[in-house]
Design an enzyme around this catalytic site. Structure first.
Site, PDB file in Angstrom:
ATOM      1  N   THR A 187      17.790  -6.168 -13.426  1.00  0.00           N
ATOM      2  CA  THR A 187      16.632  -6.519 -14.246  1.00  0.00           C
ATOM      3  C   THR A 187      15.363  -5.867 -13.710  1.00  0.00           C
ATOM      4  OG1 THR A 187      17.654  -8.639 -14.822  1.00  0.00           O
ATOM      5  CG2 THR A 187      15.298  -8.417 -15.221  1.00  0.00           C
ATOM      6  N   LYS A 217      19.298  -7.378 -23.450  1.00  0.00           N
ATOM      7  CA  LYS A 217      20.274  -8.027 -22.573  1.00  0.00           C
ATOM      8  C   LYS A 217      21.334  -8.625 -23.492  1.00  0.00           C
ATOM      9  CE  LYS A 217      21.611  -9.835 -18.515  1.00  0.00           C
ATOM     10  NZ  LYS A 217      21.867  -9.095 -17.270  1.00  0.00           N
ATOM     11  N   ASP A 224      16.069 -13.256 -16.904  1.00  0.00           N
ATOM     12  CA  ASP A 224      16.307 -11.824 -17.116  1.00  0.00           C
ATOM     13  C   ASP A 224      15.780 -11.392 -18.482  1.00  0.00           C
ATOM     14  OD1 ASP A 224      17.587 -11.950 -14.711  1.00  0.00           O
ATOM     15  OD2 ASP A 224      19.565 -11.410 -15.452  1.00  0.00           O
ATOM     16  N   GLU A 248      20.613  -3.740 -20.515  1.00  0.00           N
ATOM     17  CA  GLU A 248      21.041  -4.228 -19.205  1.00  0.00           C
ATOM     18  C   GLU A 248      22.358  -4.974 -19.334  1.00  0.00           C
ATOM     19  OE1 GLU A 248      19.983  -7.536 -15.839  1.00  0.00           O
ATOM     20  OE2 GLU A 248      18.352  -6.872 -17.163  1.00  0.00           O
ATOM     21  N   GLY A 249      23.378  -4.487 -18.647  1.00  0.00           N
ATOM     22  CA  GLY A 249      24.672  -5.148 -18.661  1.00  0.00           C
ATOM     23  C   GLY A 249      24.650  -6.435 -17.850  1.00  0.00           C
ATOM     24  N   ALA A 250      25.750  -7.160 -17.918  1.00  0.00           N
ATOM     25  CA  ALA A 250      25.912  -8.391 -17.144  1.00  0.00           C
ATOM     26  C   ALA A 250      26.805  -8.109 -15.943  1.00  0.00           C
ATOM     27  CB  ALA A 250      26.527  -9.483 -18.011  1.00  0.00           C
ATOM     28  N   GLY A 251      26.384  -8.551 -14.762  1.00  0.00           N
ATOM     29  CA  GLY A 251      27.221  -8.366 -13.588  1.00  0.00           C
ATOM     30  C   GLY A 251      27.509  -6.909 -13.302  1.00  0.00           C
ATOM     31  N   ASN A 300      18.426   0.385  -4.667  1.00  0.00           N
ATOM     32  CA  ASN A 300      17.619  -0.831  -4.624  1.00  0.00           C
ATOM     33  C   ASN A 300      17.839  -1.548  -3.298  1.00  0.00           C
ATOM     34  OD1 ASN A 300      15.877  -2.831  -5.446  1.00  0.00           O
ATOM     35  ND2 ASN A 300      17.422  -3.969  -6.581  1.00  0.00           N
TER      36      ASN A 300
END
Length: 221
Positions: free
Chosen positions: A17, A38, A51, A112-115, A172
């Site tokens: 995110t 999302k 998010d 934005e994907g999940a996981g 990151n």
């Protein structure tokens, strides 16, 4: 139609995110109309999905909430499990239609994907199937911590196996105590077949204005 990018991570909690918002802000600084999406979120706090709220705040156009976030679940568990508990099946065609609606409004859509990339979405399909259904180049967020080299290389293999291009990757810094940080980044630069878009420092109080300067979106072409 807009240019879109699918943001995935080497795992959950890698800062997708934060990076997605930084991408939106960097493109907005170029004068682009931008919107974050999302498709599936699991895990709310007091009825709010942070998010999603952060992506909306980083966007510079207004869009329907059901297009930005077609599926939202309260438990912080795998999307397919959260959907099962809610008596819902995540349908990729619903997400495709929502993406198409957003792409008619914006110049850039950041999805934005999940996981992680292969997180299950339903009984048969994963995040990789979603990225493939949307036919988007992938931006990989590498959460820099012990084990990230293996996770990054395996994720890139999965991206290639899905027939999708790796548009770029972001380092990151999620572990302030990580040893040999620069050496790990150099190893990834050598081994990942895609441009390094930027290094995000560990900064829990980072203000949005600072995020704009973190990523070089010009390297996305």
């Amino acid at each position: 139609m807009a240019q879109g990018y699918f943001v995935t991570g080497t795992d959950t909690g890698t800062g997708k995110t934060t990076v997605s918002c930084a991408l939106l802000q960097a493109f907005a600084a170029q004068g682009k109309k931008v919107v974050g999406m999302k498709p599936v979120v699991a895990g709310s706090e007091n009825g709010r999905w942070h998010d999603v709220e952060q992506l909306i705040a980083a966007s510079n156009i207004s869009a329907a909430r059901e297009h930005i976030n077609p599926y939202a679940f309260d438990p912080p568990v795998s999307p397919h499990t959260a959907a099962q508990q809610a008596g819902v099946e995540i349908d990729l065609t619903v997400i495709q239609r929502a993406y198409q609606a957003l792409s008619r409004q914006a110049d850039i859509v950041i999805v934005e994907g999940a996981g992680g990339f292969l997180v299950p979405l339903n009984a048969q399909q994963t995040g990789a199937d979603l990225a493939r259904a949307l036919n988007l180049p992938v931006i990989l967020v590498v959460g820099l911590r012990l084990g990230c080299l293996n996770h990054a290389l395996l994720t890139v293999q999965a991206i290639r196996a899905a027939g999708l291009p790796l548009a770029g990757w972001v380092a990151n810094c999620i572990d302030p105590q990580m040893q040999l940080l620069e050496e790990n980044i150099a190893t990834l630069e050598q081994r990942l077949d895609g441009p390094l878009l930027g290094v995000v420092p560990f900064d829990q109080e980072m203000i949005p204005r600072k995020r704009v300067r973190l990523l070089d979106v010009i390297r996305l072409g």
